[in-house]
Design an enzyme around this catalytic site. Structure first.
Site, PDB file in Angstrom:
ATOM      1  N   ILE A 136      26.636 -57.755  37.413  1.00  0.00           N
ATOM      2  CA  ILE A 136      27.645 -56.809  36.932  1.00  0.00           C
ATOM      3  C   ILE A 136      28.196 -55.988  38.090  1.00  0.00           C
ATOM      4  CG2 ILE A 136      26.776 -56.715  34.568  1.00  0.00           C
ATOM      5  CD1 ILE A 136      25.265 -54.183  35.265  1.00  0.00           C
ATOM      6  N   GLY A 137      28.016 -56.518  39.280  1.00  0.00           N
ATOM      7  CA  GLY A 137      28.510 -55.826  40.463  1.00  0.00           C
ATOM      8  C   GLY A 137      27.407 -55.134  41.239  1.00  0.00           C
ATOM      9  N   THR A 180      22.969 -53.040  49.229  1.00  0.00           N
ATOM     10  CA  THR A 180      23.418 -53.018  47.829  1.00  0.00           C
ATOM     11  C   THR A 180      22.901 -51.760  47.121  1.00  0.00           C
ATOM     12  OG1 THR A 180      21.550 -54.437  47.219  1.00  0.00           O
ATOM     13  CG2 THR A 180      23.647 -55.527  47.628  1.00  0.00           C
ATOM     14  N   GLN A 198      25.200 -48.995  45.131  1.00  0.00           N
ATOM     15  CA  GLN A 198      24.935 -48.528  43.772  1.00  0.00           C
ATOM     16  C   GLN A 198      24.878 -47.010  43.704  1.00  0.00           C
ATOM     17  OE1 GLN A 198      23.687 -50.180  40.554  1.00  0.00           O
ATOM     18  NE2 GLN A 198      25.394 -51.172  41.532  1.00  0.00           N
ATOM     19  N   LYS A 236      11.713 -49.601  41.603  1.00  0.00           N
ATOM     20  CA  LYS A 236      12.180 -48.777  40.492  1.00  0.00           C
ATOM     21  C   LYS A 236      13.691 -48.985  40.380  1.00  0.00           C
ATOM     22  CE  LYS A 236       8.894 -44.962  41.324  1.00  0.00           C
ATOM     23  NZ  LYS A 236       8.821 -43.530  41.747  1.00  0.00           N
ATOM     24  N   GLY A 237      14.177 -49.072  39.189  1.00  0.00           N
ATOM     25  CA  GLY A 237      15.614 -49.246  39.018  1.00  0.00           C
ATOM     26  C   GLY A 237      16.371 -48.059  39.578  1.00  0.00           C
ATOM     27  N   GLY A 251      20.102 -48.267  39.636  1.00  0.00           N
ATOM     28  CA  GLY A 251      21.521 -48.386  39.288  1.00  0.00           C
ATOM     29  C   GLY A 251      22.049 -47.196  38.509  1.00  0.00           C
ATOM     30  N   GLU A 252      21.179 -46.545  37.777  1.00  0.00           N
ATOM     31  CA  GLU A 252      21.616 -45.417  36.948  1.00  0.00           C
ATOM     32  C   GLU A 252      21.036 -44.098  37.444  1.00  0.00           C
ATOM     33  OE1 GLU A 252      21.732 -46.758  32.556  1.00  0.00           O
ATOM     34  OE2 GLU A 252      20.478 -48.219  33.585  1.00  0.00           O
TER      35      GLU A 252
END
Lengths: 762, 338
Positions: free
Chosen positions: A472-473, A657, A661, A724-725, A727-728
C-alpha cells in the site's frame, strides 16, 4: 527537501532502495484498474442526494436513451446478495448498510443505481441523466443533532469489551492538589488515497477474478464469496500495487459484490472507477469524536487521577468505535484511572479504520491535557512526561516489552533545539510571525497476526517468495525481499516477491501496522524450513541438530548458531538433495494467538494479537514529536515550518522505508491538526467539501522541514522479526503537539480540530 | 460530462461567429450552449461535474498568436487575453512596474494550472461555492435560477460578505481581477459587430436578483486584451489562505499607491476572497487620498472597506480578517522600496 537514507544503527536492516521504486517511477507498476480486461463494460455509480428517506421511483428514459447504455441497475432489478457482518464484528464488511436491496436510504451518497455502458463516457453521461424521486426524511447529522441516540460502547461493540479503570478515580481526583478538566473535539476525516475506489470483475465460468485496491485480499475474497453465495475458492482478488490505503481498504465495501453480481448476470467483465466525491460516501471514514479529560496531579507533577471519556459517531445499524481509552489509560503511571466510551448513532454511513484509528483522536485529547497540566504546574512538558513515565501499564500492571518514550523525547528535543524555547507563551516572534514550540508523545500498539508463506529457492540462488501481503506504499515488497535474502543468504537482487493476490498464502489485513511483523515473521520461518532441508542434506547429524536451533523462531540470524551455519554451500546441498529447487510452505502465528488462528486466516478473518491484549505483557512502539508553528500576527495564518520526530519501534527492517513512513505520518499529523476536516451540512447530513480542492491536505510548501530520527531498540518479546509496526506511529500526537505549540505562540489554548485562522485570537 | 461538438477557431471572426451563432440571445452567457475554450481549467472541470453542459466548444487557443502579447511600453500596459498566467507573472517589467499584477498571478492556483490558464479565462473563472459545483444540490440560484441558495444557511465559510444578495453569496474566487480593478484597467472585447472597450470594473455583475448572470459580456463576445494606464511600482497583493500555496483566498487585498513626500496622492484598494465580484473599495480610497500615512489611517480605511459587509454563520470572521489584511497590505505598500 532532500535527504539521504538514514544510516542503519544497531538492530536495523540496510536502507536498500525500494524493490518497486523503478516500476513506480516509470509507470510500469500495475494498479487494479490498469489490469487488462477482455471486452469490458463500464459501470458508473448513481448515489443518493439525500441522507435519509426512500427512493419513490426513477425516471430512466433519458438515461437509457444515451447511446451505449446496456443496463441500469436499481433496487428493483439488482442481483440478490447475502448479508455480511461488520468487519469488527467477525465479518468482512465495513458497513452492514447494503445498497440496492430496498428503496431505503440510510446515508448521504448511498449507491442507488449502477449504470452499465459500452464506455466510461456513456455510463457517466447516462448516470448524469438519471432522475430520482425521493421521499425525504429529516436526518440526524452528528453530535447534538436532533434524533441521535447515545449509549455506552461496551455491550454493543464486540471489540470493545471493557472501559479500562483502576483504583478510585473520583476520590483521588477530588483530593488532588492540581486538577484539570478539559474537553476536546476532533473532526470527520476521509482517507482520500490517491488511487480511486475502483473495482473490476471478470467471470471465467464459475470463477471470479476481482481487481480492486484492497488492504486485505483474503478478507475481500471470502466476503464477496459470502455475499454472492459461492465457494470462496472460486474467487480471486488481485492487486499487486495499491495506491494508498490508510484503512479505507481494510474492510469490504458494498460495491464489490454488486459489481461482481452484475458482471455475472451480464456475462461480461465490468470495470468501475468511482469518482473522488463518491469515495467520500461509498467507503468508510474517521468519525468525529468528543472527549473530556480529567487529570489530577500532585504539585510535583505526579499523576494521581486520570479520567478519559470519549464519544464517537457511528451509523444507525453499526456500533463501530475506535475506543482509544485502551491506550490513553495505559500510557502514563497513574494509580486511579477511569474511562468511558460512548457511541452516538446518526444517519451516516458506518465509519471505519483510518490510520491509527483510536490513537489519533484519543491522544490528541490526552496529550493536549498533559500540556495544559504542565502549564498549570509551570513545568517543562517534557519533564512532566518523564515524571510520569512507567515500565508497567497501570490498568493491569503488565510490563511494556520495551519502552523508549523518554529516550525519544530526549533525542527529538536535542535535534529540535527545545532548550531554545522560552517558557512563557507569546514570547517568541520574528517579523510578522509569532513563534511557538510544542511537543507530544506518540505511541502505537505492536500487533501481529497469523500469516502463511511459500518460499522457493533454486540452485542458482534465485528465490521466489509468495505471500498475500499488500503493497500500500509502505515498502512491503522491499522488507519481505530483505528478510528472505538475509535469512537464506542470497543476494537481494535474486529475490522475487509476489504479493497482493488471494491465490497466494494468506497474510493478515494490512492494518493495525501488523504487516511487517506478521509477513516477515512468516517468511523467516519458511526460509528456516528451507535451510533445515539443506542442512540435513549436507551436514552430519550433530550439526543438523545445531542448525535446528536456528529454526527456533526466537533466534535472530546474528546468533552464534546461525553464524556457524553460514558456510553452507547451497549448490552442494542441492546436489546432495538431487533436486534443483526446494520449496517450502509454512503457517506462522504469533505467541498467544487464538486456537482458531489458522482456520480464521484461510477464511479471511483477522486474528491480531498484541498491544494491551497480550498475556503478561504489553507491547507498544513509542515516539516523541516536536513542532514549530508560526502564527501571522496580522492574518492569523498558521504555518508549520518544522516537524521533528524521534521513534523507537524495535528492529527497523529498512531505515529508508521506515523513514518514509514516519515522515508521511508527521505530515499527516500536521494535516489533521490544521487542514483536514470533512464538512457536514447539518440540515441534511451531507458532506459538502467532498473533493481534493476543498478537503485540504498539505502541499509541498506547507512542509518545508520534516526530520525523522530512528532510535535503536531491541525487543525480543514481540515476534521473531523483532519489529514493532510503525506505519501508524508518527501521525499520532502531532495534532496535540501543534496545538501545544499554538498555545506557546499565542497564549490561546485550542481544543477543537482542525485549527483555522479564524480560531486564533492574538 | 455530455457529448459536445468541438470546433477550432483559427481567427477571431470565426470564433465569435461560432459562439454567437449557437448561443440563444436570452441565455445567460454562463449557460450558453456554445462556450469558448482557452486554458480549460474552469470549463472542463465544470463540464466533468455536469455543472456546465455546453453542446459546442469553440477552442480559441489558435488565436494566441495575436492575443497573447505582454506589452508594457514604459507608460502603459497591454496584456493579451490569451497570455498564460505563468508568463505574465514572471515578466521582468510586470514584476518591476506592476508588482500587484505579478503577485496576484504568482499566488494563484498551482504552477501547473498557471501554465495552462489564460488571463481572459482567469477573470471569467466561476465561483468555487460547493453547492454550485455539486449538481446533487438542487438549490442554487446561480446554476438553477429561482431554486434558492443552499449556501445561505449551509456551510459557508468560504463565502462572500460583500456584494451579497438574498439570492446568492458565492465568492468570486480569482486573484488577478483584483489587481485589474484596482488599477482601473480597461477590458477590450471582440464581438460579432466589432470591438469595444469598457472599464474592467463593469465586466462583472453582482448577483442581485439574477446570480446566473455573472458578466456583461454578450453572447458571441470574447475578451481580447486588458490595458492599464500608468505604472504602479508601489503596489502589493496580500493573500491570506489556509495553505501556503495552491489555495483560494480567505481574504486578499490588491493595493496600489502613489506616495509623494509622505502624502498619498492616489490610492487604490481592491478586495478578494470576500466579495461576490472583484471588489473595489472606493470608500477606503477616499479616506486615504491626500493623507499622510499612519497605522490609524490604515485602520480607518480598512474599516471603511468593510462598512457594508454582511457575515453569515461560518464566514463572519472574514470581516475582521479582511480589515487586518487591508491594513497590513497598506503598510506593506507604503514601506516597500521602489
Amino acid at each position: 527537501m532532500t535527504a539521504a537514507a538514514p544510516e542503519p544503527k544497531a538492530n536495523m536492516g540496510q536502507p536498500v532502495p525500494r524493490y518497486d521504486a523503478h516500476s513506480k517511477v516509470t509507470g510500469r507498476a500495475t494498479y487494479a484498474s490498469d489490469m487488462p480486461l477482455a471486452n469490458p463494460a463500464y459501470a458508473f455509480l448513481v448515489t443518493s442526494a439525500i441522507a435519509k428517506g426512500r427512493v419513490d421511483g426513477f425516471d430512466l428514459a433519458e438515461a437509457r436513451a444515451v447511446r451505449g447504455v446496456i443496463d441500469i441497475v436499481t433496487h428493483e432489478n439488482a442481483p440478490k446478495l447475502k448479508e455480511s457482518k461488520l468487519f469488527s464484528n467477525g465479518g468482512y464488511a465495513g458497513t452492514t448498510i447494503q445498497p440496492l436491496k430496498s428503496p431505503d436510504i440510510a446515508h448521504d451518497g448511498q449507491i442507488i443505481a449502477v449504470v452499465i455502458a459500452e464506455s466510461y463516457e456513456a455510463a457517466r453521461e447516462a448516470a448524469n441523466r438519471v432522475k430520482v424521486n425521493y421521499t425525504v426524511a429529516a436526518p440526524s447529522a452528528t453530535f447534538d443533532s436532533p434524533g441521535t441516540t447515545t449509549a455506552a460502547a461496551k455491550g454493543q461493540n464486540s471489540q470493545f469489551k471493557e472501559d479500562p479503570k483502576v483504583g478510585d478515580f473520583a476520590k483521588a481526583f477530588a483530593a488532588a492538589e492540581i486538577q484539570l478538566t478539559a474537553a476536546y473535539d476532533t473532526p470527520t476525516q476521509h482517507h482520500n488515497p490517491m488511487e480511486l475506489f475502483t473495482t473490476s470483475c471478470a467471470w471465467i465460468g464459475d470463477d471470479l477474478v476481482i481487481y480492486e485496491p484492497s488492504q486485505y485480499v483474503h478478507g475481500l475474497k471470502n466476503g464477496v464469496a459470502e455475499q454472492l453465495g459461492i465457494d470462496a475458492d472460486k474467487v480471486r482478488v488481485v492487486n499487486p500495487y495499491v495506491g494508498g490505503g490508510f484503512g479505507s481498504r481494510g474492510s469490504m465495501t458494498p460495491r464489490t459484490a454488486i459489481i461482481a453480481g452484475i458482471a455475472r448476470r451480464l456475462n461480461r467483465p465490468i470495470k468501475l472507477v468511482a469518482t473522488r466525491d463518491q469515495g467520500f460516501t461509498i467507503t468508510t471514514y474517521r468519525a468525529e469524536t468528543r472527549h473530556e479529560i480529567k487529570l489530577g496531579a500532585s504539585r510535583d507533577g505526579k499523576l494521581v487521577a486520570l479520567r478519559h471519556e470519549g464519544a464517537e459517531v457511528s451509523s444507525r445499524p453499526d456500533a463501530y468505535c475506535v475506543g482509544g481509552t485502551k491506550t490513553t489509560t495505559r500510557l502514563y503511571a497513574c494509580p486511579n484511572v477511569d474511562s468511558l466510551v460512548s457511541i452516538v448513532r446518526a444517519d451516516r454511513n458506518t465509519p471505519g479504520f483510518m490510520r491509527s484509528p483510536p490513537e489519533v483522536p484519543y491522544l490528541f485529547a490526552l496529550e493536549s491535557a498533559m500540556d495544559e497540566l504542565a502549564v498549570k504546574l509551570d513545568m517543562d512538558p517534557v519533564e512532566l512526561r518523564r515524571i510520569n513515565d512507567t515500565t508497567n501499564e497501570p490498568i493491569g500492571g503488565k510490563p511494556y516489552t520495551s519502552r523508549s518514550l523518554m529516550a525519544c523525547f530526549d533525542e527529538a528535543a536535542k535535534a529540535f533545539g527545545w532548550s531554545q524555547r522560552s517558557s512563557q507563551p507569546k514570547s517568541m516572534a520574528e517579523g510578522d510571525w509569532l513563534i511557538g514550540y510544542g511537543c507530544a508523545a506518540t505511541c502505537y500498539p505492536t500487533q501481529m497476526g497469523p500469516a502463511a508463506a511459500r518460499v522457493r529457492l533454486q540452485r542458482d540462488g534465485r528465490t521466489r517468495v509468495e505471500i498475500a501481503g499488500h503493497e500500500i506504499g509502505t515498502g512491503a515488497y522491499t522488507v519481505i525481499a530483505q528478510t528472505a535474502a538475509e535469512r537464506l543468504g542470497v543476494p537481494l537482487e535474486k529475490v522475487a516477491v509476489f504479493i497482493g493476490d488471494s491465490d497466494l498464502p494468506p497474510a493478515p489485513v494490512a492494518g493495525g501496522s501488523n504487516s511487517t511483523a506478521s509477513t516477515c515473521s512468516a517468511v523467516m520461518m519458511v526460509c528456516d524450513q528451507i535451510r533445515q532441508r539443506l542442512f540435513k542434506a549436507v551436514m552430519p547429524d550433530s550439526l543438523t541438530d545445531k542448525a535446528k536451533e536456528t529454526v527456533g523462531i526466537s533466534q535472530a540470524p546474528t546468533t552464534q548458531a546461525a553464524k556457524s551455519n553460514r558456510p553452507l554451500d547451497i549448490e552442494k546441498a542441492f546436489d546432495a538433495l538431487g533436486v534443483s529447487v526446494v520449496e517450502e510452505y509454512g503457517e506462522w502465528k504469533p505467541e498467544g494467538a487464538p486456537l482458531d488462528s489458522f482456520k480464521a486466516m484461510h477464511s479471511g478473518h483477522v486474528r491480531l494479537v498484541g498491544g494491551h491484549q497480550m498475556q503478561d505483557k504489553i507491547a507498544y512502539a513509542f515516539g516523541a514529536e516536536f513542532v514549530e508553528v508560526r502564527v501571522n500576527r496580522f492574518t492569523h495564518e498558521i504555518r508549520c515550518p518544522r516537524l521533528v520526530g524521534a521513534f523507537a519501534a524495535g528492529r527497523i527492517m529498512n531505515p529508508r522505508t521506515a523513514r518514509s513512513q514516519l515522515m508521511g505520518g508527521l505530515i499527516w499529523g500536521m494535516s489533521s491538526a490544521l487542514l483536514e476536516a470533512t464538512e457536514i451540512d447539518e440540515r441534511n447530513a451531507r458532506y459538502v467539501n467532498d473533493n481534493l480542492a476543498d478537503y485540504l491536505v498539505p502541499v509541498n510548501a506547507d512542509v518545508p522541514g520534516v526530520e525523522v530520527i530512528l532510535l535503536s531498540e531491541q525487543d525480543d518479546h514481540i515476534n521473531p522479526a523483532g519489529a514493532k509496526g510503525l506505519g501508524e506511529l508518527a501521525n499520532v500526537g502531532t495534532n496535540a503537539a501543534i496545538c501545544n505549540a499554538l498555545y506557546h505562540a499565542t497564549g490561546q489554548r485550542i481544543r477543537k480540530l482542525p485549527v483555522r485562522l479564524e480560531n486564533i485570537e492574538v | 460530462m455530455r457529448p459536445f461538438l468541438y470546433q477550432r477557431a483559427t481567427d477571431p471572426d470565426m470564433a465569435v461567429q461560432a459562439l454567437g451563432a449557437a448561443a440563444a440571445a436570452n441565455n445567460p452567457l454562463t449557460q450558453a450552449t456554445a462556450q469558448p475554450l482557452a486554458g480549460g481549467t474552469t470549463l472542463i472541470d465544470l463540464m466533468k461535474l455536469d455543472v456546465m453542459r455546453p453542446t459546442a466548444i469553440v477552442d480559441i487557443n489558435p488565436l494566441a498568436q495575436g492575443w497573447s502579447a505582454i506589452e508594457p511600453d514604459g507608460e502603459n500596459l497591454r496584456l493579451g487575453a490569451l497570455a498564460k498566467m505563468s508568463d505574465v507573472a514572471v515578466h521582468d517589467e510586470i514584476q518591476r512596474n506592476y508588482p500587484v499584477i505579478a503577485n496576484s498571478l504568482k499566488l494563484a492556483a498551482s504552477a501547473q494550472l498557471r501554465n495552462m490558464a489564460t488571463l481572459g479565462g482567469n477573470v471569467m473563472q466561476r465561483t468555487r461555492c460547493s453547492y454550485f459545483r455539486d449538481v446533487s444540490y438542487e438549490n442554487c440560484n446561480k446554476r438553477n435560477p429561482g431554486s434558492g441558495c443552499a449556501a445561505m444557511d449551509g456551510v459557508n465559510r468560504m463565502h462572500a460578505v460583500l456584494g451579497v444578495s438574498d439570492q446568492c453569496i458565492a465568492t468570486y474566487p480569482g486573484d488577478f481581477a483584483q489587481a485589474l480593478i484596482a488599477l482601473d484597467a480597461t477590458v477590450e472585447i471582440t464581438g460579432r459587430s466589432g470591438s469595444r472597450s469598457m472599464p474592467f470594473a463593469e465586466l462583472h455583475k453582482m448577483p442581485g436578483s439574477s446570480p446566473d448572470i455573472e458578466t456583461t459580456l454578450q453572447p458571441g463576445e470574447l475578451i481580447s486584451a486588458f490595458t492599464v494606464s500608468g505604472r504602479w511600482p508601489r503596489s502589493v497583493y496580500l493573500k491570506a489562505r489556509d495553505r501556503q500555496s495552491y489555495e483560494f483566498a480567505l481574504s486578499s487585498a490588491a493595493i496600489a499607491l502613489d506616495v509623494q513626500d509622505g502624502t498619498i496622492r492616489e490610492a487604490r484598494v481592491a478586495l478578494g476572497g470576500v466579495a461576490t465580484v472583484p471588489w473595489r473599495a472606493r470608500e477606503a480610497e477616499a479616506l486615504l487620498k491626500g493623507q499622510r500615512f499612519d497605522d490609524g489611517l490604515a485602520q480607518r480605511a480598512a474599516d471603511a472597506a468593510f462598512a457594508d459587509a454582511r457575515g453569515r454563520r461560518h464566514n463572519s470572521f472574514k470581516i475582521a480578517l479582511g480589515k487586518r489584511v487591508v491594513a497590513r497590505a497598506l503598510q506593506q505598500a507604503v514601506t516597500m522600496e521602489i
